[in-house]
Design a protein around this motif. Structure first.
Motif, PDB file in Angstrom:
ATOM      1  N   UNK A   8     -21.517  -3.114   4.810  1.00 28.11           N
ATOM      2  CA  UNK A   8     -20.691  -4.046   4.045  1.00 28.11           C
ATOM      3  C   UNK A   8     -19.851  -3.326   2.992  1.00 28.11           C
ATOM      4  N   UNK A   9     -20.387  -2.214   2.468  1.00 29.26           N
ATOM      5  CA  UNK A   9     -19.604  -1.420   1.512  1.00 29.26           C
ATOM      6  C   UNK A   9     -18.454  -0.698   2.214  1.00 29.26           C
ATOM      7  N   UNK A  10     -18.693  -0.265   3.456  1.00 31.99           N
ATOM      8  CA  UNK A  10     -17.706   0.516   4.188  1.00 31.99           C
ATOM      9  C   UNK A  10     -16.628  -0.353   4.834  1.00 31.99           C
ATOM     10  N   UNK A  11     -16.995  -1.565   5.220  1.00 35.73           N
ATOM     11  CA  UNK A  11     -16.092  -2.406   6.012  1.00 35.73           C
ATOM     12  C   UNK A  11     -14.706  -2.590   5.385  1.00 35.73           C
ATOM     13  N   UNK A  12     -14.579  -2.988   4.109  1.00 36.59           N
ATOM     14  CA  UNK A  12     -13.221  -3.198   3.577  1.00 36.59           C
ATOM     15  C   UNK A  12     -12.399  -1.920   3.470  1.00 36.59           C
ATOM     16  N   UNK A  13     -13.065  -0.769   3.349  1.00 36.58           N
ATOM     17  CA  UNK A  13     -12.332   0.495   3.247  1.00 36.58           C
ATOM     18  C   UNK A  13     -11.650   0.859   4.564  1.00 36.58           C
ATOM     19  N   UNK A  14     -12.204   0.365   5.684  1.00 39.71           N
ATOM     20  CA  UNK A  14     -11.703   0.753   7.005  1.00 39.71           C
ATOM     21  C   UNK A  14     -10.909  -0.350   7.685  1.00 39.71           C
ATOM     22  N   UNK A  15     -10.680  -1.445   6.986  1.00 40.25           N
ATOM     23  CA  UNK A  15      -9.996  -2.591   7.591  1.00 40.25           C
ATOM     24  C   UNK A  15      -8.630  -2.179   8.133  1.00 40.25           C
ATOM     25  N   UNK A  16      -8.347  -2.603   9.360  1.00 41.88           N
ATOM     26  CA  UNK A  16      -7.070  -2.303   9.992  1.00 41.88           C
ATOM     27  C   UNK A  16      -7.051  -1.041  10.818  1.00 41.88           C
ATOM     28  N   UNK A  17      -8.128  -0.258  10.778  1.00 42.09           N
ATOM     29  CA  UNK A  17      -8.180   0.974  11.573  1.00 42.09           C
ATOM     30  C   UNK A  17      -8.365   0.620  13.047  1.00 42.09           C
ATOM     31  N   UNK A  18      -7.569   1.184  13.959  1.00 42.75           N
ATOM     32  CA  UNK A  18      -7.749   0.900  15.389  1.00 42.75           C
ATOM     33  C   UNK A  18      -9.134   1.341  15.869  1.00 42.75           C
ATOM     34  N   UNK A  19      -9.778   0.481  16.643  1.00 47.46           N
ATOM     35  CA  UNK A  19     -11.153   0.725  17.074  1.00 47.46           C
ATOM     36  C   UNK A  19     -11.213   1.187  18.524  1.00 47.46           C
ATOM     37  N   UNK A  20     -12.261   1.956  18.850  1.00 46.05           N
ATOM     38  CA  UNK A  20     -12.555   2.342  20.225  1.00 46.05           C
ATOM     39  C   UNK A  20     -13.715   1.503  20.756  1.00 46.05           C
ATOM     40  N   UNK A  21     -14.869   1.531  20.094  1.00 46.56           N
ATOM     41  CA  UNK A  21     -15.992   0.666  20.460  1.00 46.56           C
ATOM     42  C   UNK A  21     -17.080   1.377  21.218  1.00 46.56           C
ATOM     43  N   UNK A  22     -18.337   1.192  20.787  1.00 45.05           N
ATOM     44  CA  UNK A  22     -19.505   1.868  21.344  1.00 45.05           C
ATOM     45  C   UNK A  22     -20.303   0.889  22.205  1.00 45.05           C
ATOM     46  N   UNK A  23     -20.256   1.019  23.538  1.00 45.30           N
ATOM     47  CA  UNK A  23     -21.035   0.110  24.382  1.00 45.30           C
ATOM     48  C   UNK A  23     -22.528   0.188  24.069  1.00 45.30           C
ATOM     49  N   UNK A  24     -23.218  -0.933  24.297  1.00 43.77           N
ATOM     50  CA  UNK A  24     -24.675  -1.017  24.126  1.00 43.77           C
ATOM     51  C   UNK A  24     -25.105  -0.742  22.693  1.00 43.77           C
ATOM     52  N   UNK A  25     -24.254  -1.145  21.743  1.00 42.89           N
ATOM     53  CA  UNK A  25     -24.634  -1.182  20.345  1.00 42.89           C
ATOM     54  C   UNK A  25     -24.348  -2.595  19.842  1.00 42.89           C
ATOM     55  N   UNK A  26     -24.881  -2.952  18.683  1.00 49.99           N
ATOM     56  CA  UNK A  26     -24.759  -4.314  18.160  1.00 49.99           C
ATOM     57  C   UNK A  26     -23.568  -4.392  17.217  1.00 49.99           C
ATOM     58  N   UNK A  27     -22.635  -5.270  17.514  1.00 53.03           N
ATOM     59  CA  UNK A  27     -21.388  -5.340  16.764  1.00 53.03           C
ATOM     60  C   UNK A  27     -21.617  -5.804  15.331  1.00 53.03           C
ATOM     61  N   UNK A  28     -20.915  -5.158  14.402  1.00 53.22           N
ATOM     62  CA  UNK A  28     -20.802  -5.620  13.028  1.00 53.22           C
ATOM     63  C   UNK A  28     -19.423  -6.230  12.828  1.00 53.22           C
ATOM     64  N   UNK A  29     -18.389  -5.550  13.331  1.00 54.34           N
ATOM     65  CA  UNK A  29     -17.029  -6.103  13.324  1.00 54.34           C
ATOM     66  C   UNK A  29     -16.653  -6.474  14.754  1.00 54.34           C
ATOM     67  N   UNK A  30     -15.921  -7.553  14.903  1.00 48.80           N
ATOM     68  CA  UNK A  30     -15.616  -8.070  16.238  1.00 48.80           C
ATOM     69  C   UNK A  30     -14.775  -7.117  17.068  1.00 48.80           C
ATOM     70  N   UNK A  31     -14.012  -6.235  16.407  1.00 51.60           N
ATOM     71  CA  UNK A  31     -13.146  -5.315  17.143  1.00 51.60           C
ATOM     72  C   UNK A  31     -13.883  -4.079  17.657  1.00 51.60           C
ATOM     73  N   UNK A  32     -15.145  -3.867  17.235  1.00 50.33           N
ATOM     74  CA  UNK A  32     -15.920  -2.717  17.709  1.00 50.33           C
ATOM     75  C   UNK A  32     -15.872  -1.511  16.796  1.00 50.33           C
TER      76      UNK A  32
END
Length: 273
Positions: free
Chosen positions: A164-188
């Motif tokens: 939660x501390x890191x999320x706003x710092x990275x907002x808008x960064x293009x995501x790749x996404x890690x399969x078979x992990x549990x999402x925190x942000x909907x974009x991966x």
């Protein structure tokens, strides 16, 4: 699927079903590596060796991101078996992990082109995240894999607060996404997992299973079992989902259940995100 990672995970299973591989290990590795970007000549030119990677990421001696990190983190000498990573350990960890307990992992998965900028933001707040350690790929192959930046935590609450501390710092960064992990942000971009205690890592001898390998090893075995006894009512990838669900994995979110490894030690700390 309700988020990008859930969709990636289903795509990975369907892909693996069609490969025709007969080895659990080979099939598991394909599942694990799904969504890795191809090592093209352009990526080889940009990241020809570990020295260039460190320079591009600002992690070379005297580099801007290294200077930001060094007040809270200490670089760890690479071990031969972990030579693909640049690893850092917290100088003043907020909590300790006992041997054999669950390790909680926060995956940060930007597109590799965005990683240098992301690391600058990450380095600025990394000391406030409560992590025990983190690692980042040290060569082109490592930066093209989806799980290119991983943070380690002793407790689930530490991971949740750090995310939660890191999320706003990275907002808008293009995501790749890690399969078979549990999402925190909907974009991966942010997701998590929990490595099983050592006593539960007994599917493949002499192989230490991370959270994702623990899953992909079992999915691979289930895919091969379903292929050996085909059914007109259910496809192998669907059977594999049902099989790991019986082992305690929430296959809609790919989060571990609290009781998954209860017989091996203390109950896991997890809650819905």
């Amino acid at each position: 699927p309700r988020d990008a990672i859930a969709a990636l995970s289903i795509d990975a299973l369907r892909y693996a079903q069609g490969l025709g591989l007969e080895s659990v290990r080979a099939l598991s590795q394909r599942l694990y590596a799904y969504n890795t970007l191809p090592l093209t000549p352009a990526w080889r030119r940009q990241y020809p060796d570990a020295r260039k990677v460190a320079e591009q990421l600002g992690l070379e001696p005297g580099g801007p991101n290294r200077r930001r990190l060094e007040s809270n983190w200490q670089a760890v000498q690479a071990e031969p078996r972990r030579d693909g990573w640049l690893t850092w350990r917290a100088r003043r960890p907020s909590s300790a992990r006992s041997s054999g307990e669950t390790t909680y992992k926060l995956y940060v998965s930007p597109h590799p082109a965005s990683l240098p900028d992301l690391l600058a933001d990450f380095a600025g707040v990394s000391g406030a995240l409560g992590a025990l350690a983190f690692k980042v790929g040290r060569d082109a192959r490592g930066l093209l894999r989806p799980d290119k930046l991983v943070l380690y935590f002793a407790r689930f609450d530490d991971l949740a607060q750090g995310a939660e501390r890191l999320r706003p710092e990275l907002e808008g960064c293009p995501a790749q996404g890690v399969p078979f992990s549990a999402a925190i942000t909907a974009d991966g971009l942010l997701s998590w997992g929990a490595d099983p205690p050592r006593a539960a890592q007994n599917l493949l001898p002499h192989v230490q299973e991370s959270w994702r390998f623990w899953i992909t090893n079992r999915l691979a075995r289930a895919l091969l079992s379903a292929r050996a006894a085909p059914s007109a009512e259910i496809e192998p990838w669907q059977f594999a989902l049902d099989r790991v669900r019986l082992e305690g994995v929430d296959t809609e979110t790919w989060a571990p259940g609290q009781q998954m490894w209860a017989k091996y030690g203390p109950e896991m700390e997890t809650r819905p995100w």
